[in-house]
Scaffold this active site. Structure first.
Site, PDB file in Angstrom:
ATOM      1  N   HIS A  83       4.129   1.183   7.006  1.00 14.37           N
ATOM      2  CA  HIS A  83       5.377   1.465   7.523  1.00 14.37           C
ATOM      3  C   HIS A  83       5.635   1.512   8.588  1.00 14.37           C
ATOM      4  O   HIS A  83       7.072   2.242   8.708  1.00 14.37           O
ATOM      5  CB  HIS A  83       4.896   3.278   6.820  1.00 14.37           C
ATOM      6  CG  HIS A  83       5.496   3.403   5.313  1.00 14.37           C
ATOM      7  ND1 HIS A  83       6.623   2.823   4.623  1.00 14.37           N
ATOM      8  CD2 HIS A  83       4.428   2.981   4.318  1.00 14.37           C
ATOM      9  CE1 HIS A  83       6.411   2.665   2.418  1.00 14.37           C
ATOM     10  NE2 HIS A  83       4.609   2.704   3.186  1.00 14.37           N
ATOM     11  N   ASP A 110       5.704  -0.756  10.524  1.00 12.76           N
ATOM     12  CA  ASP A 110       6.361  -2.300  11.136  1.00 12.76           C
ATOM     13  C   ASP A 110       8.287  -1.435  11.100  1.00 12.76           C
ATOM     14  O   ASP A 110       8.908  -2.270  11.810  1.00 12.76           O
ATOM     15  CB  ASP A 110       7.206  -2.747   9.864  1.00 12.76           C
ATOM     16  CG  ASP A 110       7.138  -2.776   8.526  1.00 12.76           C
ATOM     17  OD1 ASP A 110       7.527  -1.246   8.542  1.00 12.76           O
ATOM     18  OD2 ASP A 110       7.420  -4.240   7.743  1.00 12.76           O
ATOM     19  N   ALA A 167       3.247  -5.046  -7.097  1.00 12.96           N
ATOM     20  CA  ALA A 167       1.775  -5.099  -6.632  1.00 12.96           C
ATOM     21  C   ALA A 167       0.950  -4.369  -5.384  1.00 12.96           C
ATOM     22  O   ALA A 167       0.003  -4.315  -5.017  1.00 12.96           O
ATOM     23  CB  ALA A 167       0.616  -5.692  -7.644  1.00 12.96           C
ATOM     24  N   LEU A 214       2.188  -6.408  -2.795  1.00 12.53           N
ATOM     25  CA  LEU A 214       0.965  -7.834  -2.552  1.00 12.53           C
ATOM     26  C   LEU A 214       2.258  -8.894  -2.200  1.00 12.53           C
ATOM     27  O   LEU A 214       2.371  -9.605  -1.820  1.00 12.53           O
ATOM     28  CB  LEU A 214       0.268  -8.401  -3.336  1.00 12.53           C
ATOM     29  CG  LEU A 214      -0.903  -7.739  -3.669  1.00 12.53           C
ATOM     30  CD1 LEU A 214      -1.928  -8.687  -5.025  1.00 12.53           C
ATOM     31  CD2 LEU A 214      -1.060  -7.757  -2.407  1.00 12.53           C
ATOM     32  N   SER A 215       4.011  -7.647  -1.909  1.00 12.43           N
ATOM     33  CA  SER A 215       4.625  -8.364  -1.113  1.00 12.43           C
ATOM     34  C   SER A 215       5.179 -10.071  -2.083  1.00 12.43           C
ATOM     35  O   SER A 215       5.382 -10.722  -0.775  1.00 12.43           O
ATOM     36  CB  SER A 215       4.352  -9.217   0.085  1.00 12.43           C
ATOM     37  OG  SER A 215       4.907  -7.849   0.831  1.00 12.43           O
ATOM     38  N   SER A 216       5.658  -9.522  -3.148  1.00 16.59           N
ATOM     39  CA  SER A 216       5.918 -10.912  -4.076  1.00 16.59           C
ATOM     40  C   SER A 216       7.767 -10.902  -3.745  1.00 16.59           C
ATOM     41  O   SER A 216       8.150 -11.863  -4.396  1.00 16.59           O
ATOM     42  CB  SER A 216       5.909 -10.773  -5.102  1.00 16.59           C
ATOM     43  OG  SER A 216       5.858  -9.125  -6.056  1.00 16.59           O
ATOM     44  N   SER A 217       8.083 -10.160  -3.271  1.00 13.90           N
ATOM     45  CA  SER A 217       9.053 -10.186  -3.191  1.00 13.90           C
ATOM     46  C   SER A 217       9.455 -10.236  -2.052  1.00 13.90           C
ATOM     47  O   SER A 217      10.491 -11.409  -1.682  1.00 13.90           O
ATOM     48  CB  SER A 217      10.042  -8.699  -2.985  1.00 13.90           C
ATOM     49  OG  SER A 217       9.304  -7.897  -2.226  1.00 13.90           O
ATOM     50  N   GLU A 242      16.480  -8.429   1.148  1.00 15.75           N
ATOM     51  CA  GLU A 242      15.579  -7.353   1.408  1.00 15.75           C
ATOM     52  C   GLU A 242      16.611  -6.150   1.090  1.00 15.75           C
ATOM     53  O   GLU A 242      17.190  -5.742   0.566  1.00 15.75           O
ATOM     54  CB  GLU A 242      14.321  -7.289   1.430  1.00 15.75           C
ATOM     55  CG  GLU A 242      13.608  -6.424   0.850  1.00 15.75           C
ATOM     56  CD  GLU A 242      12.884  -5.849  -0.643  1.00 15.75           C
ATOM     57  OE1 GLU A 242      12.203  -7.650  -0.688  1.00 15.75           O
ATOM     58  OE2 GLU A 242      13.121  -5.564  -1.484  1.00 15.75           O
ATOM     59  N   ASP A 281       6.174  -8.000   5.601  1.00 13.31           N
ATOM     60  CA  ASP A 281       5.674  -8.839   4.558  1.00 13.31           C
ATOM     61  C   ASP A 281       6.491 -10.262   4.825  1.00 13.31           C
ATOM     62  O   ASP A 281       5.461 -11.410   4.317  1.00 13.31           O
ATOM     63  CB  ASP A 281       6.632  -8.377   3.406  1.00 13.31           C
ATOM     64  CG  ASP A 281       6.066  -7.153   3.107  1.00 13.31           C
ATOM     65  OD1 ASP A 281       4.991  -6.031   3.802  1.00 13.31           O
ATOM     66  OD2 ASP A 281       6.931  -5.856   2.327  1.00 13.31           O
TER      67      ASP A 281
HETATM   68  C1  GLA Z   1       6.570  -2.592   1.730  1.00 13.23           C
HETATM   69  C2  GLA Z   1       7.733  -3.274   2.808  1.00 13.23           C
HETATM   70  C3  GLA Z   1       6.868  -3.336   4.026  1.00 13.23           C
HETATM   71  C4  GLA Z   1       6.609  -1.770   4.711  1.00 13.23           C
HETATM   72  C5  GLA Z   1       5.717  -1.490   3.866  1.00 13.23           C
HETATM   73  C6  GLA Z   1       4.625  -0.611   3.909  1.00 13.23           C
HETATM   74  O1  GLA Z   1       5.875  -3.389   2.251  1.00 13.23           O
HETATM   75  O2  GLA Z   1       8.854  -4.243   2.774  1.00 13.23           O
HETATM   76  O3  GLA Z   1       8.185  -3.776   5.043  1.00 13.23           O
HETATM   77  O4  GLA Z   1       7.078  -1.269   5.736  1.00 13.23           O
HETATM   78  O5  GLA Z   1       6.131  -1.506   2.546  1.00 13.23           O
HETATM   79  O6  GLA Z   1       3.624  -1.039   5.129  1.00 13.23           O
END
Ligand code: GLA
Length: 390
Positions: free
Chosen positions: A38, A40, A126, A128-131, A163, A175
């Protein structure tokens, strides 16, 4: 499905849907994050890496002035007219495409139509940053296909813009950056203030990384994520009024927050405390990584979990259970929830010779407690967004 199978499958789906052969293929990966959660958003550092779970895009230009998209996994379609003024749609996945197209328009970049099919072995929701994989993969594809001249950093920023403005999550840059800048067997230390970054070897031998998917979809992520962010910036505004030499979150100290505790709400106080501690933890974690002191690295991961659970308050019962149970197990030296929170995966550092036994034990404990089948994903650190040559 492994990567090869996924590529073939996405090609087949394209052929079936559009009755044409695709000409371009892009692989867009998900990401893990070792520590620095978080922050970032708050001038911090993060330590993510791309992994070999992808969204695969297959595409071919068309002459219809529209982008026709087939989302093969959910058998859904969207048609976007390039002449339209793109606004957010009710269809969440379509927003990532609309957001990127709108950004191109704002930057006066012109493209012609194209047909796209995408499919994924990256679990959705999940953590893992699919978006980010979706928006950045699409931007990368367009950049390549239409020679738009964007740098990798600009592609990551476009994904973040989509996003924020089309999906409504006021995320940081981690991400998108990890998905685009990933390197095989390397984790990225990213300075989120300057976007400077360097790579570290991701080999933790004799330990390895393990992802456990709680099966809880992070449906409260958008509201919860933005609410935490609002707490932080409200708190920071109060500190700024009271600290004439306030610079940024990175230079803030715990003492400064304590001194003005009475002016802060409980939430503002806890969020700020978390951020200052997490920025300091990641600095320590990097030193541990340099010294190959994985035991200390693991301890810091666990402290991050406690902070996310008790101070930043983005964990949930299932993730807390997973982490606490894992930390009890022989051979596990670190464990924490990973990503935005409210569900998704935990990440653990575990001795290789204990991997199988621990997976077996934790699956059975989790099932007994929540009646949910826990999934485990091995972590293979991979290259970032890439063109696949046919
Ligand atoms: C999500 C956000 C990221 C980051 C994480 C937590 O994945 O997209 O920018 O803040 O949460 O570290």
């Amino acid at each position: 499905m492994n990567t090869q199978e996924l590529i073939q499958h996405t090609e087949q789906c394209f052929k079936r849907h559009f009755s044409e052969i695709p000409e371009n293929i892009v692989l867009s990966p998900g990401r893990i994050n070792l520590i620095g959660e978080h922050v970032d958003n708050y001038d911090g550092f993060v330590l993510p890496a791309a992994i070999d779970m992808y969204i695969v895009f297959t595409a071919k230009k068309n002459d219809h002035g529209k982008v026709r998209i087939f989302a093969a996994d959910i058998e859904d379609v969207a048609t976007i007219y390039l002449t339209d003024d793109h606004e957010p749609s009710k269809k969440l996945w379509e927003n990532y495409f609309l957001g990127i197209l709108r950004h191109l328009k704002n930057s006066n970049k012109n493209i012609s139509g194209l047909d796209i099919t995408f499919s994924s072995n990256l679990p959705i929701g999940a953590g893992l940053s699919s978006s980010a994989a979706l928006s950045c993969g699409f931007a990368f594809l367009l950049n390549d296909l239409f020679d738009l001249g964007f740098s990798k950093k600009e592609i990551a920023l476009m994904g973040q813009w989509a996003e924020h403005n089309f999906a409504g999550v006021k995320c940081g840059i981690m991400d998108q950056f990890a998905s685009v800048f990933g390197k095989k067997n390397q984790v990225i230390l990213l300075d989120c203030m300057t976007a400077d970054h360097q790579y570290y070897n991701s080999d933790f031998d004799p330990y390895t990384l393990l992802l456990l998917d709680s099966g809880v979809k992070h449906t409260h992520l958008t509201s919860g994520y933005n609410a935490r962010r609002a707490d932080v910036f409200r708190g920071a505004d109060i500190l700024k009024e009271n600290l004439p030499d306030y610079q940024n979150f990175r230079t803030l100290s715990l003492d400064q927050i304590e001194n003005f505790k009475s002016k802060l709400s409980d939430e503002e106080y806890l969020r700020l405390i978390y951020i200052v501690k997490e920025i300091s933890r990641i600095r320590n974690a990097v030193k541990s990584l340099e010294k190959k002191d994985f035991v200390n690295f693991g301890k810091l991961m666990y402290l991050t979990h406690l902070g996310l659970s008790e101070e930043y308050e983005v964990s949930c019962e299932e993730l807390d259970f997973l982490v606490e149970e894992m930390m009890e197990k022989e051979g596990v030296i670190g464990s924490r929830m990973m990503g935005g929170g409210f569900g998704g995966c935990s990440i653990s550092l575990i001795r290789k010779d204990r991997l199988e036994a621990v997976i077996h034990e934790i699956k059975s404990a989790y099932h007994k407690k929540f009646n949910i089948a826990l999934k485990d994903y091995p972590v293979n650190v991979s290259d970032g967004t890439q063109i696949f040559s046919l």
